[in-house]
Design a protein around this motif. Sequence first.
Motif, PDB file in Angstrom:
ATOM      1  N   LEU A   7      95.366  29.080 -29.014  1.00  0.00           N
ATOM      2  CA  LEU A   7      96.460  28.198 -29.438  1.00  0.00           C
ATOM      3  C   LEU A   7      97.570  28.991 -30.129  1.00  0.00           C
ATOM      4  CD1 LEU A   7      94.519  25.053 -30.674  1.00  0.00           C
ATOM      5  CD2 LEU A   7      95.415  25.579 -28.385  1.00  0.00           C
ATOM      6  N   ALA A   8      97.212  30.099 -30.769  1.00  0.00           N
ATOM      7  CA  ALA A   8      98.228  30.937 -31.417  1.00  0.00           C
ATOM      8  C   ALA A   8      99.214  31.500 -30.395  1.00  0.00           C
ATOM      9  CB  ALA A   8      97.555  32.065 -32.197  1.00  0.00           C
ATOM     10  N   VAL A   9      98.759  31.674 -29.166  1.00  0.00           N
ATOM     11  CA  VAL A   9      99.658  32.130 -28.098  1.00  0.00           C
ATOM     12  C   VAL A   9     100.845  31.164 -27.987  1.00  0.00           C
ATOM     13  CG1 VAL A   9      99.821  32.410 -25.590  1.00  0.00           C
ATOM     14  CG2 VAL A   9      97.857  33.349 -26.825  1.00  0.00           C
ATOM     15  N   PHE A  10     100.572  29.881 -28.101  1.00  0.00           N
ATOM     16  CA  PHE A  10     101.626  28.870 -27.986  1.00  0.00           C
ATOM     17  C   PHE A  10     102.473  28.783 -29.257  1.00  0.00           C
ATOM     18  CE2 PHE A  10      98.415  27.909 -24.851  1.00  0.00           C
ATOM     19  CZ  PHE A  10      99.195  27.793 -23.705  1.00  0.00           C
ATOM     20  N   ASP A  11     101.866  29.112 -30.394  1.00  0.00           N
ATOM     21  CA  ASP A  11     102.642  29.187 -31.634  1.00  0.00           C
ATOM     22  C   ASP A  11     103.643  30.346 -31.550  1.00  0.00           C
ATOM     23  OD1 ASP A  11     101.122  27.072 -32.580  1.00  0.00           O
ATOM     24  OD2 ASP A  11      99.701  28.394 -33.628  1.00  0.00           O
ATOM     25  N   TRP A  12     103.207  31.455 -30.964  1.00  0.00           N
ATOM     26  CA  TRP A  12     104.088  32.601 -30.750  1.00  0.00           C
ATOM     27  C   TRP A  12     105.245  32.195 -29.829  1.00  0.00           C
ATOM     28  CZ3 TRP A  12     105.325  35.641 -26.418  1.00  0.00           C
ATOM     29  CH2 TRP A  12     105.920  36.871 -26.690  1.00  0.00           C
ATOM     30  N   LEU A  13     104.898  31.442 -28.785  1.00  0.00           N
ATOM     31  CA  LEU A  13     105.945  30.943 -27.883  1.00  0.00           C
ATOM     32  C   LEU A  13     106.969  30.112 -28.644  1.00  0.00           C
ATOM     33  CD1 LEU A  13     104.388  29.659 -24.528  1.00  0.00           C
ATOM     34  CD2 LEU A  13     105.770  31.696 -24.921  1.00  0.00           C
ATOM     35  N   ALA A  14     106.499  29.232 -29.504  1.00  0.00           N
ATOM     36  CA  ALA A  14     107.411  28.360 -30.262  1.00  0.00           C
ATOM     37  C   ALA A  14     108.407  29.192 -31.058  1.00  0.00           C
ATOM     38  CB  ALA A  14     106.626  27.426 -31.174  1.00  0.00           C
ATOM     39  N   GLU A  15     107.930  30.266 -31.676  1.00  0.00           N
ATOM     40  CA  GLU A  15     108.838  31.134 -32.434  1.00  0.00           C
ATOM     41  C   GLU A  15     109.837  31.814 -31.505  1.00  0.00           C
ATOM     42  OE1 GLU A  15     106.948  33.867 -35.115  1.00  0.00           O
ATOM     43  OE2 GLU A  15     105.820  32.262 -36.118  1.00  0.00           O
ATOM     44  N   TRP A  16     109.358  32.289 -30.360  1.00  0.00           N
ATOM     45  CA  TRP A  16     110.236  32.954 -29.395  1.00  0.00           C
ATOM     46  C   TRP A  16     111.287  31.972 -28.863  1.00  0.00           C
ATOM     47  CZ3 TRP A  16     108.728  34.121 -23.703  1.00  0.00           C
ATOM     48  CH2 TRP A  16     109.685  34.939 -23.102  1.00  0.00           C
ATOM     49  N   PHE A  17     110.858  30.778 -28.516  1.00  0.00           N
ATOM     50  CA  PHE A  17     111.782  29.782 -27.970  1.00  0.00           C
ATOM     51  C   PHE A  17     112.861  29.395 -28.979  1.00  0.00           C
ATOM     52  CE2 PHE A  17     108.311  27.733 -25.045  1.00  0.00           C
ATOM     53  CZ  PHE A  17     108.237  28.899 -24.308  1.00  0.00           C
ATOM     54  N   ALA A  18     112.542  29.428 -30.253  1.00  0.00           N
ATOM     55  CA  ALA A  18     113.502  29.041 -31.298  1.00  0.00           C
ATOM     56  C   ALA A  18     114.522  30.142 -31.595  1.00  0.00           C
ATOM     57  CB  ALA A  18     112.753  28.658 -32.575  1.00  0.00           C
ATOM     58  N   ASP A  19     114.272  31.339 -31.096  1.00  0.00           N
ATOM     59  CA  ASP A  19     115.207  32.444 -31.308  1.00  0.00           C
ATOM     60  C   ASP A  19     116.528  32.126 -30.599  1.00  0.00           C
ATOM     61  OD1 ASP A  19     116.546  35.063 -30.384  1.00  0.00           O
ATOM     62  OD2 ASP A  19     115.107  35.742 -31.889  1.00  0.00           O
ATOM     63  N   PRO A  20     117.669  32.288 -31.288  1.00  0.00           N
ATOM     64  CA  PRO A  20     118.953  31.967 -30.651  1.00  0.00           C
ATOM     65  C   PRO A  20     119.243  32.782 -29.390  1.00  0.00           C
ATOM     66  CG  PRO A  20     119.239  32.469 -32.991  1.00  0.00           C
ATOM     67  CD  PRO A  20     117.811  32.726 -32.657  1.00  0.00           C
ATOM     68  N   GLY A  21     118.621  33.951 -29.248  1.00  0.00           N
ATOM     69  CA  GLY A  21     118.850  34.781 -28.071  1.00  0.00           C
ATOM     70  C   GLY A  21     117.908  34.497 -26.916  1.00  0.00           C
ATOM     71  N   PHE A  22     117.020  33.508 -27.065  1.00  0.00           N
ATOM     72  CA  PHE A  22     116.055  33.201 -25.997  1.00  0.00           C
ATOM     73  C   PHE A  22     116.772  32.756 -24.734  1.00  0.00           C
ATOM     74  CE2 PHE A  22     113.354  30.031 -23.817  1.00  0.00           C
ATOM     75  CZ  PHE A  22     112.358  30.887 -23.388  1.00  0.00           C
ATOM     76  N   ARG A  23     116.477  33.425 -23.627  1.00  0.00           N
ATOM     77  CA  ARG A  23     117.079  33.117 -22.328  1.00  0.00           C
ATOM     78  C   ARG A  23     116.022  32.955 -21.243  1.00  0.00           C
ATOM     79  NH1 ARG A  23     120.569  32.756 -25.454  1.00  0.00           N
ATOM     80  NH2 ARG A  23     122.564  33.777 -25.587  1.00  0.00           N
TER      81      ARG A  23
END
Length: 188
Positions: free
Chosen positions: A90-106
Amino acid sequence: MPAPPTEERNRLDRAALLDAAERVFYERGVQAVGMDEVRAVSALPLKRIYRFFPTKEDLVVAVLRRRDQRWRESLAAFVARVPEPRERVLAVFDWLAEWFADPGFRGCAWINVHGELGSSSKAVLAEVRAHKRAFHDQLAGWVGATGVAVVEPVFLLFEGAVVTAGVSGDPAPARDARAAAATLLGMP
């Protein structure tokens, strides 16, 4: 005649070039960015750039290869902080959430480049496939430690969340995929 660059100078210039190329390729796409722009953002002469990477395709492959290493190391470090196997998944998806919230996420750099060059560049296609296999294997290790045979659905949840968040610009797919993964793992 100037002295040839030292090994250290070569290492620093190559790293600066890869940083610059990764940034502009990820922000705007490989085909939208010419080598003159890579030269401008890296502050290196084209002649020097082409000594490191004889073709733009070589540069793209090197960018993807280095990004893969950093990306998977970052994910592994995040997951390693969690002791319980199911919570690690589940932490894999928590990591995703942080990445997705990054303003530079493309979105996914490998899917993006695959969409641009995958059908016309065997080298790029091979690098994209290598990344997806390596990540799959990494995830399989974490899922396998749970004793629940759900590697493929969890992998697809991850990949689907990345693509959906990349297209929608909304970080919610990480949360939704996490909830679905928890269900697959038999967690409340």
